[in-house]
Enzyme design. Sequence first.
Site, PDB file in Angstrom:
ATOM      1  N   LYS A 275       6.441 -21.140  -1.086  1.00  0.00           N
ATOM      2  CA  LYS A 275       5.762 -21.824   0.021  1.00  0.00           C
ATOM      3  C   LYS A 275       5.434 -20.777   1.082  1.00  0.00           C
ATOM      4  O   LYS A 275       6.045 -20.745   2.154  1.00  0.00           O
ATOM      5  CB  LYS A 275       6.649 -22.929   0.596  1.00  0.00           C
TER       6      LYS A 275
HETATM    7  N1  PPE Z   1       2.712 -29.140  -3.763  1.00  0.00           N
HETATM    8  C1  PPE Z   1       2.331 -28.543  -2.604  1.00  0.00           C
HETATM    9  C2  PPE Z   1       1.154 -27.646  -2.615  1.00  0.00           C
HETATM   10  C3  PPE Z   1       3.071 -28.798  -1.454  1.00  0.00           C
HETATM   11  O1  PPE Z   1       2.714 -28.221  -0.317  1.00  0.00           O
HETATM   12  C4  PPE Z   1       4.169 -29.672  -1.500  1.00  0.00           C
HETATM   13  C5  PPE Z   1       4.956 -29.975  -0.265  1.00  0.00           C
HETATM   14  C6  PPE Z   1       4.531 -30.264  -2.734  1.00  0.00           C
HETATM   15  C7  PPE Z   1       3.772 -29.956  -3.839  1.00  0.00           C
HETATM   16  C8  PPE Z   1       5.733 -31.141  -2.880  1.00  0.00           C
HETATM   17  O2  PPE Z   1       6.920 -30.410  -2.709  1.00  0.00           O
HETATM   18  P1  PPE Z   1       8.256 -31.087  -2.199  1.00  0.00           P
HETATM   19  O3  PPE Z   1       8.065 -31.372  -0.760  1.00  0.00           O
HETATM   20  O4  PPE Z   1       9.302 -30.090  -2.465  1.00  0.00           O
HETATM   21  O5  PPE Z   1       8.469 -32.331  -2.977  1.00  0.00           O
HETATM   22  N2  PPE Z   1       4.189 -30.068   0.909  1.00  0.00           N
HETATM   23  C9  PPE Z   1       4.868 -30.023   2.168  1.00  0.00           C
HETATM   24  C10 PPE Z   1       3.974 -29.645   3.288  1.00  0.00           C
HETATM   25  C11 PPE Z   1       2.902 -30.553   3.726  1.00  0.00           C
HETATM   26  C12 PPE Z   1       2.254 -30.005   4.983  1.00  0.00           C
HETATM   27  O6  PPE Z   1       1.145 -30.440   5.319  1.00  0.00           O
HETATM   28  O7  PPE Z   1       2.828 -29.166   5.662  1.00  0.00           O
HETATM   29  C13 PPE Z   1       5.736 -31.257   2.394  1.00  0.00           C
HETATM   30  O8  PPE Z   1       5.547 -32.284   1.748  1.00  0.00           O
HETATM   31  O9  PPE Z   1       6.640 -31.167   3.211  1.00  0.00           O
END
Ligand code: PPE
Length: 314
Positions: free
Chosen positions: A157
């Site tokens: 991330k």
């Molecule tokens: N894919 C991406 C590209 C992504 O950014 C997230 C989280 C996920 C999948 C899901 O990951 P998880 O949260 O571990 O289940 N996106 C984060 C950020 C959003 C933002 O705008 O900032 C979030 O959901 O916290």
Amino acid sequence: MKPTKKIWFDGQMVPWDEAKVHVLTHALHYGYSIFEGIRANSTPKGPAIFRLKEHIKRMGMGARAYRMQLPYTEEQLTQGCLNLVRENGLNDCYIRPIMFSSYGEMGVNPMKNKVIGAIAAWEWGSYLGDEGMEKGIRCTVSSWARIDPRTLPPHAKCSANYANSILAKMDALSSGFDEAIMLTTSGLVGEGSGENIFRVKDGILTTPTKTAGVLEGITRDSVIQIAKDNGIPFKEEDFLREDLYSADELFLCGTAANVTPIREIDNRVIGDGKFPMTKKIQQTYLDAIHGKIPKYEAWLSYASTPTIYSKGKP
Ligand code: PPE
């Protein structure tokens, strides 16, 4: 964004308005920062952070992929998140740790600049709207491909990775959709701009493989666990754009988005427009994060008890 009282800034709790950096901060120019998105949720035993350990671990892995040396231990960051929720008196909130290359030298090379970390927490409702959670959202397949593993490490991330998501999201919104679905450079379905995607067909739940280059979502992992525990047939399997259109149900999931059904893709209604399996998974996930299912209590870290730092600076 509604400010809260304090932000954890390089190990100290500082007032919200004082957590500032210089405009020549390296990360602001080159996107060299690793962040996390975590939620604390209200439970019968007070606010609990969902899968905190996994989030902190993922940040460490992302930092390693990007050769960033974090100046804090996992324990310091874990305690930082817990103390922040408690000291701000928050219940349901979003927690954003970020580790970034600070002010010092300019130029692409970050290695001369100190890495600094901050953690903020604030109240943040459902990412794709309460109505979206209930009735489903409208998505479009983006013309922007998801970052390729040969270009940037997709499991990290890193803020720089999100330039890709920003482009896809802005295009989707300006065309009147709620969210973008990005394909990989080889044409497989990847994920949303900030969520993983799942498909239901003939009673079988699938989600793209990690090797497709999607973020290894912690919600994705939780949904897989919930499906297995509830006897829902599940396969980790890549699929194509056309498989989106032929799905019985589709949903997005992520920390911010929770579990959000997709009602339409590219103006095509998905299945019969209903999503019974998605609703079941959504409800179980919401119950799990709110501490209503004893089996999933191991996923929760309660913030209500003050913690004593075991060693080093907080
Ligand atoms: N894919 C991406 C590209 C992504 O950014 C997230 C989280 C996920 C999948 C899901 O990951 P998880 O949260 O571990 O289940 N996106 C984060 C950020 C959003 C933002 O705008 O900032 C979030 O959901 O916290």
